[in-house]
Design an enzyme around this catalytic site. Structure first.
Site, PDB file in Angstrom:
ATOM      1  NE  ARG A   2      51.478  41.228  36.330  1.00  0.00           N
ATOM      2  CZ  ARG A   2      50.271  41.600  36.761  1.00  0.00           C
ATOM      3  NH1 ARG A   2      49.802  42.787  36.430  1.00  0.00           N
ATOM      4  NH2 ARG A   2      49.535  40.787  37.494  1.00  0.00           N
ATOM      5  CD  GLU A  30      52.190  48.019  36.910  1.00  0.00           C
ATOM      6  OE1 GLU A  30      51.293  47.298  37.378  1.00  0.00           O
ATOM      7  OE2 GLU A  30      53.401  47.834  37.124  1.00  0.00           O
ATOM      8  CG  HIS A  64      38.784  41.995  43.691  1.00  0.00           C
ATOM      9  ND1 HIS A  64      39.307  41.733  44.937  1.00  0.00           N
ATOM     10  CD2 HIS A  64      39.821  41.932  42.835  1.00  0.00           C
ATOM     11  CE1 HIS A  64      40.600  41.513  44.832  1.00  0.00           C
ATOM     12  NE2 HIS A  64      40.933  41.621  43.574  1.00  0.00           N
ATOM     13  NE  ARG A  66      42.680  48.101  42.121  1.00  0.00           N
ATOM     14  CZ  ARG A  66      43.450  47.388  41.316  1.00  0.00           C
ATOM     15  NH1 ARG A  66      43.994  47.952  40.261  1.00  0.00           N
ATOM     16  NH2 ARG A  66      43.676  46.115  41.547  1.00  0.00           N
ATOM     17  CG  ASN A 105      43.056  47.799  36.322  1.00  0.00           C
ATOM     18  OD1 ASN A 105      42.540  48.323  35.345  1.00  0.00           O
ATOM     19  ND2 ASN A 105      42.852  46.539  36.631  1.00  0.00           N
ATOM     20  CG  ASP A 106      48.488  49.169  39.941  1.00  0.00           C
ATOM     21  OD1 ASP A 106      47.804  49.469  40.932  1.00  0.00           O
ATOM     22  OD2 ASP A 106      49.078  48.082  39.831  1.00  0.00           O
ATOM     23  CB  CYS A 127      47.628  44.286  29.657  1.00  0.00           C
ATOM     24  SG  CYS A 127      48.760  44.928  30.912  1.00  0.00           S
ATOM     25  NE  ARG A 181      45.724  39.852  35.926  1.00  0.00           N
ATOM     26  CZ  ARG A 181      44.663  39.740  35.139  1.00  0.00           C
ATOM     27  NH1 ARG A 181      44.283  38.533  34.730  1.00  0.00           N
ATOM     28  NH2 ARG A 181      43.987  40.801  34.760  1.00  0.00           N
TER      29      ARG A 181
END
Length: 565
Positions: free
Chosen positions: A324, A413, A188, A447, A436-437, A490, A288
């Site tokens: 999503r 992902e 974050h 992460r 990210n995933d 994305c 999201r």
């Protein structure tokens, strides 16, 4: 001269004095008992009141921000009101007659140990729960809530890590750079630093030992901290300060030869969508939807969801909006949908998989999306998160057909989805890479963990290979079906201007990012032709490490230094 090395997560070169994050709220005395005359019942109520106050404060701060900052604050607020946490603390008050501040300290500490042991997304929330604990203790004991140090002059903030609630509301006029000794490039803190355009380095071991007032040079492009700065560092910082101004995004993502690359924004609600529209985003590449479900004990009804979705669609009339579906689970548990006892939530029932254990929630969400789409002129595409196989893609496509939603997609992902992109895309119309995933799962690297930060990097050759395989699978699916197949990105990788060139060179069709990143990505893309982007991508794909891959790209893109990116 002494150097520290970390991972640069948001570019910039600055010189300034260090201020360390203040000492955290001190642990209440072990065994601290109820105050004389206070009953256990009254203490439990006082704890609930303090928790509600912290939750309300975080929600109020979320209301003053947008995008990732608002999403993170809302998520942290949800944790402040966690019923299981308060119940466990309440038991300690009644069974051991502990003072409420000691009870919440112990209960939250046990919670944090359990989450860290689970790894993945749950370990990522340890900083959040410890921040919430400190805020509740401060509220109970009349202390100031933990926060950023105050200073008349601009400074470089150094910390072990920052709570998302603090990062989300940094004053970028005073905090000119951020350095943490822990964390990773997709945690974050890093994501929000990029949102703020704040030069930032994570996983810089030894940073918390720098004395307050020490003058340092922070190069968040290559991840170094130099103290004291020499003439070379002063020259680099001076050049950065006088870099070319970044041109405003004109709402048209295009390469130097006219090849179009639509640039979209990632949003979580109608307010963020309005901000994205004001920033001239060409649409929404990631809506999201889970943020309509957070802070809820029960599933929102179809009508309520329809209103939420329509607010986003209405911000982009006649334009592209990718929805999503609910990405519950992992770091976004929902009491009516997910199992909090899962041993590894990041690899558990999350995203599309929740329909296996709680059928009906996804179907009702699709009904609401369809209703909102029918009342709007937006071009609505819908995709599911955590799809791993072609049969799953086929099942989701069937659900979309039944809901009357025409353009069907899935998130890529997991490595399994990347290597089977062709059969997956024979079932759906588009895919979007959640880098990210995809990075976390490809590299088997949490992460959040500072020691694994270099592994958890989208420049890793293995991750780039997964992206390349996805594009290759899309082209094969086009040949097999005779229908165009779109591949977009994305994840946070799309917001890196250098990596954006590589992604386009690999064949990615569109990019979606936080709204603040649009001008930088657009400017760099506009400096290269498609052929040049393909050449850069080829050079990067030949690299054997993340560092060499990034260096290879930057060597071919002098505009990055000209713009201070």
């Amino acid at each position: 001269m002494k150097n520290l090395t970390g991972v640069g997560v948001s570019a910039g070169r600055v010189i300034g004095p260090v201020l360390q994050m203040p000492e955290p709220i001190q642990e209440p005395e072990q065994g601290a008992a109820l105050a004389e005359g206070e009953t256990a019942e009254a203490a439990v109520e006082r704890l609930k009141t303090a928790s509600a106050s912290v939750k309300e404060n975080l929600q109020e701060r979320a209301g003053r921000t947008s995008g990732n900052a608002a999403s993170v604050l809302k998520s942290t607020a949800l944790m402040a009101g966690d019923k299981a946490l308060l119940k466990n603390a309440g038991k300690l008050i009644t069974s051991r007659q502990l003072a409420p501040e000691r009870a919440i300290w112990e209960a939250a500490g046990e919670y944090a140990v359990q989450m860290k042991a689970l790894g993945g997304y749950m370990a990522q929330r340890v900083t959040d729960i410890l921040d919430v604990r400190s805020r509740i203790v401060a509220e109970l004991t009349g202390q100031p809530a933990p926060g950023i140090p105050e200073s008349v002059d601009p400074f470089i903030l150094v910390a072990e890590d920052l709570a998302p609630a603090d990062t989300a509301t940094l004053d970028v006029e005073k905090v000119i750079a951020l350095v943490t000794s822990e964390g990773g490039p997709q945690a974050h803190t890093a994501i929000l630093a990029r949102d703020l355009g704040l030069p930032a380095i994570v996983a810089a071991n030894g940073a918390t030992e720098i004395p307050d007032g020490t003058l340092v040079y922070v190069d968040a492009t290559d991840g170094t901290v130099v103290m004291p700065p020499g003439e070379k560092e002063k020259d680099l910082a001076e050049k950065y300060a006088h870099r070319k101004p970044l041109p405003e995004f004109d709402g048209h993502g295009v390469l130097a030869d006219g090849h179009e690359v639509p640039l979209y924004s990632n949003v979580g609600n109608g307010k963020a969508a309005q901000t994205a529209a004001s920033g001239k985003a060409e649409g929404v590449g990631l809506f999201r939807t889970e943020f309509a479900f957070l802070n809820r004990e029960e599933e929102p009804g179809v009508e309520e969801q329809t209103v939420e979705y329509k607010a986003v669609f209405d911000a982009f009339p006649g334009q592209h909006v990718v929805v999503r579906t609910l990405d519950a689970g992992a770091d976004k548990p929902l009491p009516f949908l997910t199992d909090s006892s899962e041993p590894n939530p990041a690899l558990g029932v999350r995203g599309y998989r929740t329909d296996w254990t709680s059928p009906g929630v996804l179907g009702r969400q699709l009904e609401a999306i369809s209703a909102a789409a029918s009342e709007s002129t937006a071009e609505v595409w819908v995709m599911a998160p955590m799809i791993s196989t072609a049969p799953e893609a086929r099942d989701f496509a069937r659900m979309l057909d039944e809901a009357g939603l025409k353009t069907r997609g899935v998130m890529i992902e997991t490595p399994s989805a990347a290597v089977t992109a062709r059969p997956i895309l024979e079932e759906v119309d588009f895919v979007s890479l959640g880098t990210n995933d995809l990075t976390q799962y490809t590299m088997a690297a949490d992460r959040l963990l500072g020691p694994l930060a270099e592994l958890n990097n989208p420049w890793q050759p293995a991750v780039l290979r997964m992206i390349q395989l996805t594009v290759q699978g899309a082209r094969e699916a086009e040949e097999a079906t005779g229908k165009a197949k779109s591949v977009s990105v994305c994840g946070e990788a799309a917001a890196d201007p250098a990596l954006a060139v590589v992604l386009v060179g690999l064949g990615v069709n569109a990019l979606s990012m936080n709204t603040r990143s649009l001008p930088a990505v657009a400017a760099v893309l506009k400096s290269v032709t498609l052929e040049e982007a393909q050449r850069v991508a080829a050079e990067v794909m030949a690299a054997r490490s993340a560092e060499k891959a990034k260096d290879a790209a930057r060597a071919e893109l002098p505009i990055l230094d000209e713009l201070g990116l």
